[in-house]
Write a protein that holds these residues in place. Structure first.
Motif, mmCIF file in Angstrom:
data_model
loop_
_atom_site.group_PDB
_atom_site.id
_atom_site.type_symbol
_atom_site.label_atom_id
_atom_site.label_comp_id
_atom_site.label_asym_id
_atom_site.label_seq_id
_atom_site.Cartn_x
_atom_site.Cartn_y
_atom_site.Cartn_z
ATOM 1 N N VAL A 104 5.285 -7.732 9.106
ATOM 2 C CA VAL A 104 6.360 -7.574 8.126
ATOM 3 C C VAL A 104 5.093 -7.825 7.017
ATOM 4 O O VAL A 104 4.597 -7.699 6.077
ATOM 5 N N GLY A 105 4.527 -5.979 6.669
ATOM 6 C CA GLY A 105 3.944 -5.449 6.183
ATOM 7 C C GLY A 105 2.005 -6.246 6.310
ATOM 8 O O GLY A 105 1.919 -6.072 7.247
ATOM 9 N N ALA A 106 1.441 -5.704 5.056
ATOM 10 C CA ALA A 106 -0.006 -6.165 5.663
ATOM 11 C C ALA A 106 -0.487 -7.196 5.057
ATOM 12 O O ALA A 106 -0.980 -8.183 6.197
ATOM 13 N N ALA A 107 0.987 -8.318 4.386
ATOM 14 C CA ALA A 107 0.915 -9.565 3.671
ATOM 15 C C ALA A 107 0.599 -10.529 5.407
ATOM 16 O O ALA A 107 0.194 -10.860 5.610
ATOM 17 N N GLY A 108 2.471 -9.556 6.155
ATOM 18 C CA GLY A 108 2.394 -10.464 7.398
ATOM 19 C C GLY A 108 0.962 -10.075 8.163
ATOM 20 O O GLY A 108 0.831 -11.042 8.605
ATOM 21 N N ASN A 178 -10.272 -0.208 -1.423
ATOM 22 C CA ASN A 178 -10.352 -1.491 -1.736
ATOM 23 C C ASN A 178 -9.256 -1.400 -3.587
ATOM 24 O O ASN A 178 -9.295 -0.655 -4.293
ATOM 25 N N ASN A 179 -8.802 -1.976 -2.975
ATOM 26 C CA ASN A 179 -7.827 -3.219 -4.739
ATOM 27 C C ASN A 179 -9.239 -4.214 -4.679
ATOM 28 O O ASN A 179 -8.859 -5.314 -4.191
ATOM 29 N N PRO A 180 -9.738 -4.872 -5.755
ATOM 30 C CA PRO A 180 -9.087 -3.665 -6.575
ATOM 31 C C PRO A 180 -10.203 -2.743 -7.348
ATOM 32 O O PRO A 180 -10.551 -2.434 -8.321
ATOM 33 N N SER A 212 -9.377 -5.693 9.162
ATOM 34 C CA SER A 212 -9.656 -4.761 8.415
ATOM 35 C C SER A 212 -8.148 -4.252 7.883
ATOM 36 O O SER A 212 -7.754 -4.111 8.519
ATOM 37 N N ASP A 213 -8.534 -5.009 6.539
ATOM 38 C CA ASP A 213 -7.217 -4.868 5.120
ATOM 39 C C ASP A 213 -6.695 -3.399 5.563
ATOM 40 O O ASP A 213 -7.765 -2.697 4.401
ATOM 41 N N GLU A 214 -6.348 -2.529 5.740
ATOM 42 C CA GLU A 214 -5.977 -0.822 5.909
ATOM 43 C C GLU A 214 -5.016 -0.456 4.816
ATOM 44 O O GLU A 214 -4.549 0.472 5.404
ATOM 45 N N PRO A 215 -4.091 -1.046 4.109
ATOM 46 C CA PRO A 215 -3.083 -0.638 3.079
ATOM 47 C C PRO A 215 -3.087 0.599 2.626
ATOM 48 O O PRO A 215 -1.966 1.672 2.026
ATOM 49 N N TYR A 216 -3.899 0.715 1.699
ATOM 50 C CA TYR A 216 -4.829 2.268 1.250
ATOM 51 C C TYR A 216 -5.172 3.309 2.034
ATOM 52 O O TYR A 216 -6.308 3.992 1.371
ATOM 53 N N ARG A 217 -5.534 3.328 3.599
ATOM 54 C CA ARG A 217 -6.460 3.800 3.998
ATOM 55 C C ARG A 217 -5.770 4.862 3.684
ATOM 56 O O ARG A 217 -7.286 6.230 4.470
ATOM 57 N N SER A 243 3.538 -0.115 2.678
ATOM 58 C CA SER A 243 4.342 -0.954 1.040
ATOM 59 C C SER A 243 3.027 1.102 0.994
ATOM 60 O O SER A 243 4.301 1.147 0.111
ATOM 61 N N LYS A 244 1.717 1.371 0.932
ATOM 62 C CA LYS A 244 1.451 2.349 0.145
ATOM 63 C C LYS A 244 2.015 4.099 0.765
ATOM 64 O O LYS A 244 1.556 5.009 -0.386
ATOM 65 N N ASP A 245 1.333 4.411 1.831
ATOM 66 C CA ASP A 245 1.242 5.833 2.125
ATOM 67 C C ASP A 245 2.531 6.516 1.783
ATOM 68 O O ASP A 245 2.923 7.745 2.036
ATOM 69 N N GLU A 251 9.764 -2.210 1.497
ATOM 70 C CA GLU A 251 11.145 -3.544 2.621
ATOM 71 C C GLU A 251 10.182 -4.371 4.423
ATOM 72 O O GLU A 251 10.804 -3.976 4.828
ATOM 73 N N ARG A 252 8.760 -3.618 3.732
ATOM 74 C CA ARG A 252 7.777 -4.513 4.230
ATOM 75 C C ARG A 252 7.718 -4.369 6.054
ATOM 76 O O ARG A 252 8.424 -5.233 6.878
ATOM 77 N N ILE A 253 6.603 -3.442 5.985
ATOM 78 C CA ILE A 253 6.998 -2.461 7.473
ATOM 79 C C ILE A 253 5.070 -2.329 7.027
ATOM 80 O O ILE A 253 4.586 -2.009 6.056
ATOM 81 N N PHE A 330 -5.306 2.934 -5.844
ATOM 82 C CA PHE A 330 -4.956 3.194 -7.427
ATOM 83 C C PHE A 330 -5.973 2.663 -8.238
ATOM 84 O O PHE A 330 -5.205 2.252 -9.046
ATOM 85 N N TYR A 331 -6.777 2.224 -8.104
ATOM 86 C CA TYR A 331 -6.951 1.259 -9.399
ATOM 87 C C TYR A 331 -9.039 2.015 -9.538
ATOM 88 O O TYR A 331 -9.351 2.369 -8.766
ATOM 89 N N LEU A 332 -9.062 0.999 -11.063
ATOM 90 C CA LEU A 332 -10.261 1.435 -11.784
ATOM 91 C C LEU A 332 -10.587 0.160 -11.974
ATOM 92 O O LEU A 332 -9.956 -0.831 -12.739
HETATM 93 N N1 PLP Z 1 -4.018 -6.855 0.891
HETATM 94 C C1 PLP Z 1 -4.043 -5.301 0.056
HETATM 95 C C2 PLP Z 1 -5.523 -5.218 -0.578
HETATM 96 C C3 PLP Z 1 -3.262 -4.932 -1.217
HETATM 97 O O1 PLP Z 1 -3.033 -4.417 -2.247
HETATM 98 C C4 PLP Z 1 -1.532 -5.115 -0.835
HETATM 99 C C5 PLP Z 1 -0.702 -5.200 -1.700
HETATM 100 O O2 PLP Z 1 -0.471 -4.535 -2.790
HETATM 101 C C6 PLP Z 1 -1.616 -6.029 0.125
HETATM 102 C C7 PLP Z 1 -2.574 -6.444 1.290
HETATM 103 C C8 PLP Z 1 -0.344 -6.328 0.442
HETATM 104 O O3 PLP Z 1 0.495 -5.109 1.211
HETATM 105 P P1 PLP Z 1 2.042 -5.518 1.942
HETATM 106 O O4 PLP Z 1 2.670 -5.144 0.827
HETATM 107 O O5 PLP Z 1 1.895 -4.468 3.305
HETATM 108 O O6 PLP Z 1 2.231 -6.450 2.367
#
Ligand code: PLP
Length: 399
Positions: A104-108, A178-180, A212-217, A243-245, A251-253, A330-332
């Motif tokens: 369920v997304g990267a959070a899951g 990276n976020n942020p 390795s948390d890679e939602p922005y890969r 979520s981001k690509d 939709e949480r995938i 997409f962060y500064l």
């Molecule tokens: N990790 C980081 C660094 C994020 O910025 C986010 C969402 O903004 C997530 C994980 C969670 O992403 P997801 O929507 O895939 O659960």
């Protein structure tokens, strides 16, 4: 007692987010939507690719047998195979569907990974500034977050990481891009991290996993090279998300993959599949597993983020606001020209710019601006950034 004291405390600490949101709504009502530049939220810009919408329509019109039924907790084999193939191509490693669970997304994926790895009191190193949810995810799994600072350019500070490692360290969470901050970790730094962890493992006698948390890969800017962590770090678990690509955050995938080189890879993967079940996810959303399986190698549309980044870097540069150019996401994460970031944030608000405080990400003296907005909005914000900079001209610090 209505709710647990821990949860009440977590909500209290996070109340600034709600306050900022409400404040933004009030400012827009007062000045008009078009005069407020809201850089607070990391909601990706744009719609999913048209081909994905067409694939969804096709799946609904002509569903594969059992589309909406219970399935293996790890997910449908087609989706896992597609993700494993894509990972194998990008890392050069033999990822297989057995080492992969749709989430369920990267959070899951992160919650599953941490639950699978941690025993009560185990430590997880996170790198400041960090995505604030990490603190909660680690505590969800009974672990203790241990913060290591990154350097002035938000890159890995190996000495700080090494100082944070103890016999209780079970994992380190990294996030590149990276976020942020938008920082992208270079290949040689990932290799150096692997060496440092290998020697700590020998010292402490147990494996240390890199989650390795890679939602922005796939969101990496021109001229920046990005290496997948798994290609350089042996004990890697990859948390990925569409979520981001593919612009699908609602939709949480996503998926979680255990590197075939990781210590006890099969056992860890089995634990992840079990945790996906008992954390209550059961399995990732079925329709989107099928749909996303056709798009694992689809590049993200980086053009809007590239344009916004370039426009803002230029505007901040002319305004004397100090910022490390982001390599991706997409962060500064500009530096506040005065020590009190809340004063800077209030001045930005006066100019119609809404940003969030860096202290929320574990690094005060900064603010975060999420530029996942239309290029037109970002261009219209430039005079506001310039006016903001003029308020501090002569007071700024350059990196
Ligand atoms: N990790 C980081 C660094 C994020 O910025 C986010 C969402 O903004 C997530 C994980 C969670 O992403 P997801 O929507 O895939 O659960």
């Amino acid at each position: 007692m209505p709710a647990s004291p821990e949860i009440r405390e977590a909500i209290r600490q996070g109340s600034w987010i709600r306050k900022m949101f409400e404040d933004g709504v009030a400012l827009k009502a007062e000045r008009g939507e078009e005069n407020v530049f809201d850089f607070t939220l990391g909601n990706p810009y744009g719609d999913p690719p048209a081909a994905l919408s067409a694939e969804l329509a096709r799946l609904c019109a002509d569903p594969p047998p059992g589309l909406h039924r219970y399935m293996p907790n790890a997910g449908v084999p087609e989706a896992r195979r597609a993700a494993a193939r894509s990972l194998s191509r990008s890392t050069g490693l033999p990822f297989t569907e057995d080492l992969l669970v749709m989430t369920v997304g990267a959070a899951g994926a992160l919650n599953v990974a941490l639950h699978a790895l941690l025993s009560p009191g185990d430590e997880v190193v996170i790198l400041a500034p960090y995505f604030v949810e990490y603190l909660f995810y680690i505590r969800n799994a009974g672990g203790a977050p241990v913060v290591a600072e990154t350097d002035a350019r938000f890159q890995l500070d190996l000495a700080a990481v090494e100082a944070a490692l103890t016999p209780k360290t079970r994992a380190i969470l990294i996030n590149s891009p990276n976020n942020p901050t938008g920082a992208v970790y270079p290949e040689e730094d990932l290799a150096a991290l692997d060496r440092a962890l290998s020697s700590a493992e020998v010292r402490f006698g147990n494996p240390i996993y890199v989650v390795s948390d890679e939602p922005y890969r796939k969101i990496v800017f021109r001229g920046v090279s990005s290496t997948p962590a798994a290609a350089k770090i042996r004990n890697t678990l990859v948390a990925y998300s569409h979520s981001k690509d593919l612009n699908l955050p609602g939709e949480r995938i996503g998926y979680l993959a255990v590197s075939p080189r990781a210590a006890d890879a099969e056992e860890v993967a089995g634990a992840c599949i079990f945790c996906n079940r008992v954390l209550g996810f059961v399995n990732a959303p079925a329709l989107f597993q099928f749909a996303a399986s056709k798009f694992e190698d689809e590049p993200a549309d980086v053009s809007v983020y590239q344009e916004n980044r370039d426009v803002l870097l230029d505007a901040l540069g002319r305004s004397g606001i100090d910022v490390v150019p982001p390599g991706g996401a997409f962060y500064l994460f500009p530096k506040s020209p005065v020590p009190d970031e809340m004063a800077f944030l209030a001045a930005a608000r006066d100019e119609g710019i809404l940003v969030v405080p860096g202290s929320g990400f574990g690094r005060s003296g900064h603010v975060r601006a999420a530029y996942c907005l239309s290029p037109e909005t970002v261009r219209r914000s430039v005079p506001a950034w310039e006016r903001l900079g003029r308020r501090y001209s002569g007071k700024g610090t350059r990196r």
